[in-house]
Design an enzyme around this catalytic site. Structure first.
Site, PDB file in Angstrom:
ATOM      1  N   HIS A 253       4.547   4.573  12.713  1.00  0.00           N
ATOM      2  CA  HIS A 253       3.443   5.538  12.574  1.00  0.00           C
ATOM      3  C   HIS A 253       3.789   6.912  13.130  1.00  0.00           C
ATOM      4  CE1 HIS A 253      -0.152   2.578  11.855  1.00  0.00           C
ATOM      5  NE2 HIS A 253       0.729   2.604  10.857  1.00  0.00           N
TER       6      HIS A 253
ATOM      7  N   GLU B 213      -4.847   1.659   3.049  1.00  0.00           N
ATOM      8  CA  GLU B 213      -4.767   0.454   3.870  1.00  0.00           C
ATOM      9  C   GLU B 213      -4.857   0.769   5.349  1.00  0.00           C
ATOM     10  OE1 GLU B 213      -2.384  -2.418   6.374  1.00  0.00           O
ATOM     11  OE2 GLU B 213      -2.069  -0.294   5.972  1.00  0.00           O
ATOM     12  N   GLU B 214      -4.339   1.926   5.737  1.00  0.00           N
ATOM     13  CA  GLU B 214      -4.104   2.217   7.145  1.00  0.00           C
ATOM     14  C   GLU B 214      -5.367   2.231   8.003  1.00  0.00           C
ATOM     15  OE1 GLU B 214      -1.407   2.145   8.576  1.00  0.00           O
ATOM     16  OE2 GLU B 214       0.159   2.576   7.118  1.00  0.00           O
TER      17      GLU B 214
ATOM     18  N   ASP C 121       6.452   1.832   6.518  1.00  0.00           N
ATOM     19  CA  ASP C 121       5.032   1.491   6.399  1.00  0.00           C
ATOM     20  C   ASP C 121       4.347   2.431   5.414  1.00  0.00           C
ATOM     21  OD1 ASP C 121       2.529   0.420   6.804  1.00  0.00           O
ATOM     22  OD2 ASP C 121       2.197   1.485   8.686  1.00  0.00           O
TER      23      ASP C 121
ATOM     24  N   HIS D 231       0.839  -1.204   0.000  1.00  0.00           N
ATOM     25  CA  HIS D 231       0.000   0.000   0.000  1.00  0.00           C
ATOM     26  C   HIS D 231       0.870   1.248   0.000  1.00  0.00           C
ATOM     27  CE1 HIS D 231       0.471   1.173   4.316  1.00  0.00           C
ATOM     28  NE2 HIS D 231       0.643  -0.123   4.502  1.00  0.00           N
TER      29      HIS D 231
END
Length: 930
Positions: A320, A222-223, A189, A177
Site C-alpha cells: 500500500h 476492492e480496497e 495489490d 481487482h
C-alpha cells in the site's frame, strides 16, 4: 544410545573399560583392531561429543538451506519455455506495466484509464471467439456493509464469460481487482492479479472450448469495502457460478501462496498446479482474525461459492505504499501466480468436481513443489489413534524397563526437564520482554531471525548448564531417553488440545494450521518406543553385574577411536559413574542414539523452523500497526525458539565444548546487535499513514495528520521545509494500542480541483428539513455537491436514522410503513435501505465525477429533544495525486495536486514509506442540521 552418562565406549580408553580380572591386560590386542572403514563408522556414529556436534551442525545447515530453498522465488520457479506460455507471460508483463503506470484508486482519473485499457485488452483477446462474451457490469447496490453501516456503490466491473460445452456444470469464477490505494502503484495489490487474469483469458481464448463455463470478474473498488465483488453478486451471471479462484496481493512480490480455501473438496485440486506453495497456518490466521485485512474471497464465500484465495503475502511494510511498483517485483512472481492460475483453472474447467469434502475444512501444506492436503476428519482420526496407541504401547514397555530391567529413574532425573523448561522460559521472557523489547522494540520489522537466533542461543546455554548440572549431581542410566519420553508427553498433551479443536473447528476458532504437531509427536514418540524396546530386550543391570561378563558387543564399543579434543571430559564423566552400570549400558546401547537423533531432530527441526519462519515472515511487519501486534510477535519469537530447541534437548548433554563456546559468543554478539541495530532501513522501512483534512465548519485551513506507532516519527514531520519555514508546531496525541496521531497546520493547501477554493469542495443544500411524517417519524432531504469526487460518507452522530434513500430522478418515495426491511427499490428507481435498529453511517461511491449526491433519510426524534433536527456530518474524499491523468480539461501538474503529501514523500528519510490513512489522501468535512 543412552545419554552421556551411559557413554558409548568409543570415547573411553581400553584400560578404563575392559581390564581383565587377573593380569590387567586389554581385552583387544593390536592384532584384533578393526579396519579403517569400521573405525570411521564407529567414530562418526559413536555417542561422542564430536559426533553429536557434527550431527548438530549438519542439521542446522540442512534445516536452513532446505527452508530457504523452498521459500525462494528464484530457485523454485522456472520461466516458461513453451511458446504459447512465453507469449502469455510477456503480454501479461506488458499489461502489468501499463496498469501500474500511475496510482489508480477508485477515486482517481487513472482508475478510469485502467478500466478503459482493460476493456480494450479484453476485446483484443476475445475477438472472433465464438464462445466468449463481454459485459460491462453497471450494477448499483445499496446494502449493509457492516453493523449499522449502509453502503451505496456504482459498479463498473468488467466481466467476461467463456461458455463451456456442458451448461449443466456450475461455472468457475476467476476474480481480481484493478483498483489500487491512493498511495500505491498497485503492482502487487492487485496488478499482478489482473495481469494474471488477462493471461488466463488469453490461454482459454487460444485453446479448445472448456467443458465448464469460466467467468472473469475484473472488479473495482476492492480496497475500501470489497464493493466490486459485492456488486457482482447481484449480477445475473453470478447465479451460474459454483467455484472461484480469487487472486490478491497483501504483500509486495515474492511467491504467491494459497492463503485459504473454503473446503477440502476444492482445496485438494491445488495439487494440479505446477508450483504449489501453501500452508493452512495462514488460513488459521485469517479465520481467527489475526490478519485484519480482507479480500474478495470473503464476499464469494459468504455468497455460497467454493474456492481458493491465492495471494502474495510479504513484505507488508511496502504494501500500500509507492514502493509497490514495477521496480520492486520479479517477473517470476507474476509467472508463479499466472502459471498456477492457468493450471488450476484449466483443470477445474475440464473436470467434474464432486461434492466430496465440501463440508469439511482443509488442512494443507506444500514442500519442495509437492502439495499435501487432508480433510480435518481424517486428521482427527489419525490424531486420535496416535493419542490412544502410543500410551498403550509405551506404558507396558516402561513398566517392564523400570520393574524388571532395574532402570532407576530418580526424582531429580524425572524433574530435570520440566524444571529446565520453566527456568529457561522464565529467563527468556525476562530477557526478551524486559530487554530486547524495551531496548529496540521495532527490530522484528527488519531482523526477526536475529532475535530468534539470539533467543535460541541463550535458551540452549541455559538448558546445557542446568541439565548437565542436574545430571552431574544425580546421574541417570539413560537421561536421553527420559528426556525423549517427557517431550513426547508434552507433544501428546498438545495433540489432545489440537485434536479437540479440530473436532469442533469453526471460523474464529480455527486449528487447521496446527497440523505439524501430528508429525512432531509421531517422531518423538516413535523414538521413545525404540529406546524402551532396547531396554526391554536387554539384560537387567543386576544380571549383567553378576554374570562377570567382560565381553563387549560385536559392535566393538570397547574400542576408542577418533580425536581426543573432547574425550578427556567424557572419561571424567565415566569415572563419576558406577562402573557396572556403565559397562552394562554401553553393551546394550551401542549406536541407538544416532537412530533416535536422525528420527527426531532433522525432520522436526525443519518442520518447526519452516513453520515458524513462514509465520514470522508473514506478520513481522505488522509490528508497526499496534502494540498488540508487537506483543504477539515477541511471543511468537519466544515460542519459535523454544519449540525449535525441543528436538535437540535429549542430546544437549553431549554438546561439544566448541559449540557451547560458539553459542556463548553468538548470544553475546546477538545481544549487542539487538541493542544497536536500527529497526528500519531502506529495505525494511517504517510505514506511516497520511491524510490532509479540512473542516469547513471551522475554517479553510488544512491540517496534515500522520498515524503510526507512538514516539518514532514526530521528528520527521518537524523536519519538513514547510513546517520549519512557518514555525509550525507538530502536535501529537496518543491513541489506543500503542499508536499515535501527529498533526500540523499545513501551509501547502490541497489543489485536487484546480481553480476551486476549498470552501467550494463540499456544499450541502437542505431540500427538505425535519418534515413530520406518520408514526412520529421525521424526514429530511439533502443534495451534496462535491466537484471531481466519487466518495463521500455521512455520519449520523447523535441519532441513528431508520431509512436512507438514494434518489434516482424522482423524489417520490413510498410511505415508511410500506417500505420493506433491508434493501428495496421503488417504482421510480430510487434505492432505499430500511433498518429499524438504526443506521449511523452512509457510505457513498459513485462513478460520475460531477453528479450530485441526492439523499433522503427518516429518523425518530428522542422524547426529550427540544429541537427535532438531525445532525449530519458530511465528509468527502479526494485521492487523485494527478487529476489530469485520464484526460479531460482538468490536467494539472501532479506535484501540485496534494503538495503536502509530496513534500513528505520527497523529504522523508529513505527508511520511511507513506500510505494512505483513509480512502482518500484529502478529506473535506461539513456539518449540517436537518
Amino acid at each position: 544410545m543412552p545419554q552421556e552418562e551411559v557413554h558409548d565406549t568409543s570415547s573411553v580408553s581400553d584400560d578404563n573399560l575392559t581390564n581383565t580380572g587377573g593380569g590387567g591386560s586389554n581385552y583387544y590386542n593390536s592384532h584384533n583392531q578393526p579396519n579403517v572403514f569400521v573405525r570411521a563408522i564407529r567414530s562418526i556414529f559413536g555417542y561422542r561429543k564430536t559426533s553429536l556436534t557434527l550431527f548438530v551442525i549438519l542439521t542446522i545447515i540442512f534445516t536452513i538451506a532446505l527452508s530457504l530453498y523452498d521459500n525462494n522465488l528464484d530457485l523454485t520457479i522456472e520461466l516458461p519455455t513453451n511458446k504459447l506460455e512465453n507469449e502469455i507471460l510477456k503480454s501479461s508483463w506488458l499489461d502489468l506495466q501499463n496498469i501500474a503506470r500511475y496510482p489508480h484508486t477508485y477515486g482517481s482519473r487513472a482508475n478510469d484509464r485502467v478500466h478503459d485499457y482493460l476493456e480494450s485488452r479484453i476485446h483484443d483477446i476475445i475477438k472472433e471467439n465464438p464462445y466468449t462474451e463481454y459485459n460491462n457490469d453497471g450494477e448499483k447496490v445499496l446494502y449493509e456493509s457492516a453493523k449499522s453501516i449502509v453502503s451505496y456503490y456504482e459498479s463498473n466491473n468488467l466481466l467476461v464469460r467463456i461458455n463451456g460445452s456442458d451448461a449443466s456444470l456450475p461455472a468457475l469464477l476467476l476474480s481480481a481487482h484493478y483498483d489500487s490505494v491512493p498511495s500505491s502503484f498497485g503492482v502487487t495489490d492487485d496488478g499482478m492479479g489482473i495481469a494474471s487474469l488477462l493471461g488466463v483469458l488469453r490461454f482459454f481464448a487460444q485453446n479448445e472450448q472448456p467443458r465448464r463455463t469460466v467467468i472473469f470478474n475484473f472488479n473495482n473498488d476492492e480496497e475500501f469495502g470489497l464493493y466490486g465483488a459485492q456488486a457482482f453478486v447481484s449480477h445475473p451471471w453470478f447465479k451460474q457460478i459454483g467455484f472461484f479462484l480469487n487472486l490478491e496481493g497483501t504483500g509486495a512480490g515474492g511467491k504467491a501462496i494459497l492463503f485459504r480455501g473454503t473446503d477440502y473438496g476444492i482445496v485438494k485440486y491445488f495439487n494440479k498446479v505446477r508450483y504449489p506453495y501453501a500452508t493452512s497456518i495462514f488460513q488459521q490466521g485469517f479465520n481467527n482474525h489475526l490478519i485484519h485485512s480482507e479480500t474478495d474471497y470473503k464476499v464469494y464465500k459468504e455468497a455460497g461459492l467454493r474456492g481458493l484465495d491465492l495471494a502474495f503475502y510479504k513484505p507488508r511494510d511496502i504494501y500500500h505504499t509507492a514502493e509497490d511498483n514495477i521496480k520492486n517485483i520479479n517477473l517470476k512472481s507474476l509467472w508463479h501466480m499466472l502459471s498456477n492460475s492457468i493450471d488450476f483453472a484449466n483443470f477445474v474447467s475440464n473436470q467434474k468436481i464432486n461434492d466430496s469434502g465440501k463440508d469439511e475444512f482443509a488442512v494443507y501444506t506444500s514442500f519442495l513443489g509437492y502439495f499435501f492436503s487432508s480433510p480435518i476428519s481424517a486428521l482427527v482420526t489419525i490424531n486420535s489413534v496416535l493419542i490412544v496407541l502410543f500410551p498403550i504401547l509405551s506404558g507396558p514397555l516402561l513398566f517392564i524397563t523400570v520393574r524388571y530391567k532395574k532402570w532407576k529413574i530418580g526424582t531429580s532425573n524425572f524433574l530435570s526437564l520440566p524444571l529446565a523448561i520453566v527456568l529457561t522460559v522464565a529467563i527468556v521472557m525476562i530477557v526478551v520482554n524486559q530487554g530486547f523489547q524495551i531496548a529496540n522494540p521495532f527490530l522484528p520489522s527488519s531482523h526477526p531471525l536475529l532475535l530468534v537466533a539470539t533467543t535460541t542461543s541463550i535458551s540452549l546455554l541455559i538448558y546445557y548448564v542446568f541439565l548437565n548440572g542436574v545430571n552431574w549431581v544425580s546421574p541417570s542410566g539413560d537421561q536421553k531417553l527420559i528426556t525423549i519420553i517427557e517431550i513426547s508427553f508434552i507433544y501428546w498433551l498438545i495433540l489432545i488440545y489440537v485434536t479437540h479443536g479440530l473436532s469442533q473447528n469453526k471460523i474464529g476458532d480455527d486449528h487447521t494450521g496446527e497440523f505439524p504437531f501430528t508429525v512432531l509427536f509421531f517422531l518423538e514418540a516413535t523414538a521413545s518406543l525404540f529406546g524402551l524396546i532396547g531396554w526391554t530386550f536387554s539384560r537387567s543391570i543386576k544380571q549383567s553385574s553378576n554374570d562377570g561378563s567382560d565381553e563387549p558387543l560385536l559392535t566393538g564399543t570397547a574400542e576408542r577411536y577418533g580425536s581426543d579434543d573432547t574425550d578427556e571430559d567424557e572419561q571424567e564423566e565415566f569415572r563419576h559413574h558406577d562402573g557396572n552400570t556403565v559397562k552394562h549400558l554401553m553393551q546394550h546401547f551401542g549406536y541407538d542414539w544416532s537412530l533416535q537423533y536422525l528420527l527426531i531432530v532433522p525432520i522436526s527441526s525443519l518442520i518447526i523452523f519452516n513453520s515458524g519462519w513462514l509465520v514470522l515472515d508473514g506478520i513481522n511487519k505488522s509490528i508497526q500497526e499496534s502494540f498488540a501486534a508487537e506483543n504477539l510477535i515477541y511471543l511468537l519469537i519466544q515460542l519459535f525458539s523454544q519449540f525449535w530447541i525441543l528436538p535437540i534437548l535429549p542430546f544437549v548433554y553431549k554438546l561439544n565444548r566448541f559449540i557451547v563456546f560458539g553459542l556463548t559468543i553468538f548470544a553475546i554478539s546477538g545481544v549487542a546487535l539487538i541493542s544497536f541495530l536500527d529497526p528500519f532501513n531502506q529495505e525494511n522501512p517504517l510505514k506511516l499513514r497520511f491524510i490532509q483534512k479540512v473542516d469547513l465548519n471551522k475554517s479553510q485551513d488544512s491540517f496534515v495528520e500522520v498515524y503510526g506507532r507512538k514516539g518514532i516519527f514526530s521528528d520527521i514531520l518537524s523536519d519538513m521545509p514547510s513546517v520549519k519555514e512557518t514555525h509550525t508546531k507538530v502536535e501529537c496525541e496518543a491513541l489506543s494500542d500503542g499508536l499515535e496521531a501527529c498533526s500540523y497546520k499545513s501551509a501547502l493547501a490541497p489543489n485536487v480541483i484546480p481553480g476551486k477554493s476549498l470552501k467550494d469542495y463540499v456544499n450541502v443544500e437542505i431540500v427538505n428539513s425535519s418534515k413530520i411524517e406518520s408514526y412520529g417519524l421525521l424526514s429530511g432531504e439533502i443534495i451534496i455537491t462535491a466537484p471531481e469526487n466519487r466518495m463521500c460518507t455521512l455520519y449520523f452522530t447523535k441519532k441513528k436514522v431508520k431509512a436512507v434513500v438514494i434518489y434516482n430522478k424522482s423524489k417520490s418515495v413510498n410511505n415508511f410503513k410500506s417500505i420493506p426491511d433491508g434493501f428495496s427499490r421503488d417504482s421510480k428507481g430510487n434505492y432505499i435501505y430500511k433498518d429499524v435498529a438504526g443506521i449511523d453511517q452512509l457510505v457513498l461511491n459513485k462513478l460520475d465525477w460531477n453528479k450530485n449526491y441526492h439523499i433522503g433519510f427518516d429518523w425518530l426524534p428522542n422524547i426529550d429533544d427540544e429541537v427535532n433536527t438531525l445532525s449530519v456530518d458530511v465528509e468527502c474524499y479526494w485521492a487523485d495525486l494527478a487529476p489530469g491523468i485520464g484526460g479531460g480539461d482538468n490536467a494539472t501538474n501532479a506535484e501540485l495536486a496534494i503538495p503536502a503529501y509530496n513534500e513528505l514523500v520527497h523529504y522523508s528519510p529513505n527508511w520511511v514509506t507513506w500510505a494512505n490513512r483513509e480512502k482518500g489522501l484529502v478529506s473535506v468535512s461539513l456539518k449540517i442540521e436537518v
